[in-house]
Design an enzyme around this catalytic site. Sequence first.
Site, PDB file in Angstrom:
ATOM      1  N   LYS A   1      -6.980  21.626  -4.557  1.00  0.00           N
ATOM      2  CA  LYS A   1      -5.865  20.992  -5.256  1.00  0.00           C
ATOM      3  C   LYS A   1      -5.469  21.907  -6.403  1.00  0.00           C
ATOM      4  O   LYS A   1      -4.409  22.485  -6.383  1.00  0.00           O
ATOM      5  CB  LYS A   1      -6.255  19.595  -5.752  1.00  0.00           C
ATOM      6  N   GLY A   2      -6.369  22.032  -7.343  1.00  0.00           N
ATOM      7  CA  GLY A   2      -6.203  23.004  -8.432  1.00  0.00           C
ATOM      8  C   GLY A   2      -4.926  22.870  -9.239  1.00  0.00           C
ATOM      9  O   GLY A   2      -4.784  23.438 -10.299  1.00  0.00           O
ATOM     10  N   CYS A   3      -3.968  22.116  -8.718  1.00  0.00           N
ATOM     11  CA  CYS A   3      -2.650  22.129  -9.330  1.00  0.00           C
ATOM     12  C   CYS A   3      -2.138  20.711  -9.470  1.00  0.00           C
ATOM     13  O   CYS A   3      -1.839  20.066  -8.478  1.00  0.00           O
ATOM     14  CB  CYS A   3      -1.698  22.931  -8.452  1.00  0.00           C
ATOM     15  N   VAL A   4      -2.092  20.232 -10.709  1.00  0.00           N
ATOM     16  CA  VAL A   4      -1.620  18.866 -10.951  1.00  0.00           C
ATOM     17  C   VAL A   4      -0.615  18.836 -12.090  1.00  0.00           C
ATOM     18  O   VAL A   4      -0.490  19.804 -12.806  1.00  0.00           O
ATOM     19  CB  VAL A   4      -2.778  17.903 -11.268  1.00  0.00           C
TER      20      VAL A   4
ATOM     21  N   LEU B   1       2.367  28.386  -6.952  1.00  0.00           N
ATOM     22  CA  LEU B   1       2.354  27.261  -6.010  1.00  0.00           C
ATOM     23  C   LEU B   1       3.182  27.590  -4.780  1.00  0.00           C
ATOM     24  O   LEU B   1       3.913  28.568  -4.761  1.00  0.00           O
ATOM     25  CB  LEU B   1       2.941  26.012  -6.677  1.00  0.00           C
TER      26      LEU B   1
END
Lengths: 105, 414
Positions: free
Chosen positions: A102-105, B197
């Site tokens: 995930k690392g990305c929120v 991303l």
Amino acid sequence: MTTTTIAGHEVEVNEEGFLTNPAQWSEDLAPELARLIGIETLTEDHWKLIRFLREDHAAMGETATLRRASTQTGMPVKTLFTLFPVKPAKKMAYVSGLPKPKGCV
Amino acid sequence: MTTTTKNLVVLGAGTAGTMVVNKLRKRLPATEWAITVVDKDDIHDYQPGYLFIPFRMNKPSQIRKTKRPYLNDDVNLVFGEVERVDAEASQVHLADGTVLSYDQLVIASGTTPRPDQTEGMLGEEWHKSVGEFYTYDGSIALRKQLDAWTGGRLVIHITELPIKCPVAPLEFTFLADSYLTERGLRDKTEIVFVTPLDGAFTKPMASKRLGKLLTQKNIVVETDFMIESVDQEAKVIRSFDEREVAYDQLVTVPLNMGADFVAASGLGDELNYVPVDKHTNRSTAYENIWALGDASNLPTSKAGSVAHFSVDVFVENFEDAIAGRPLSQSFDGHANCFIESGGGKALLLDFNYDTEPMGGTFPLPKVGPMSLLKESRANHLGKLAFRHIYWNALLPGHPLGLRADMQIAGKIPV
């Protein structure tokens, strides 16, 4: 979710092909998963990362990010890009039978 | 009967630290608990204002104040650099040799941009053609750069997630588009958004909406870009997979890291964030240590709204903890983010650990006045008004009438 056979094992995968149950993974699946994303040979360095990812996931409950894999194994990020080209974080997770980080929120 | 006063020490008097000491001071009798907050200086910036400085939407004087007036009079404010926490001894060591003993410790030292962590980012051109808007000085320097802008390639870049206010780089991009249009420079400017991303944002639904906005505004998106270095001479950024993006003006978001003392104390993860229980903000290693705001490793956005909602939950739990009761409250990861989209409009996102951003209205079902996940003037005005709410209600710890947990009523799945 669909069921497929990889290296003689029946496993469940999601729409991106990631194993949905880390417990269905075993080391003999890794070379076949690697081959599916264009990595023909798994070297000792590949294995070092795969084993770290598996142990870390078991301990932390989630997949390590690229930075975590790099700092914890001592392998430079550049090396991770050489071992698992283009999208190393996703590819490492894929070969290790783990969800993508995930690392990305 | 004699009672010994116990010590609550809070490291950091930013958004989370200030809110928590003010809220707890009202709840804890001074005869039972002394509250001390430590910070390195007496400056308190309204950080969301940094985004507006380059576009002259806020003046520097509107976003910078001193700390003391925003802290309850019965809270001790100590200035000093934290060297390390000795968690076994329950002591904080400051660089000047001061030792503070604590019964309970709150780490609220935030996250900091670290340009030193990317090769070539610091250098002659730092705060010039290599700009950033996550510090007071950086946002003022960027205002100067934009004032002198005559056209070329404007590249907005994120080094790595997580970052403070993950929507801010997108907002900067939208505001730049609008600002340059007003100044007649948009046709002479190519705007590029570079992200590690695989899309515009972290949450799939919002990413789709925001991605569409970027396309509409003719902004090029470069995804999956993991930066290896900045070449200030050639004016390019290079990725680990050997892509290059050229810029005339780079607006980068450097790697964000928690405070160095967290690492020196053995309390941090690989980015110096304190591992905590995601529902209580309690350290996973020590029962009497808590981390609030950006300093923790909570798997949600690093944002003032998260600090606010989680502090509301924390103060209840803290009272349980010191009374020896099980913790009664659970934080759901609620985040609420305004996204400036340019042209006097903004979007609003509301989400938590389990629920993706939804459409609908906020804060009241059907009434709004703000709309979720779509552009509106009311959202923009809400964002502008929030600066006053921040200084006058949020920091002093007055209730804002917003619930800490995310509400589903009035929301529409998209």
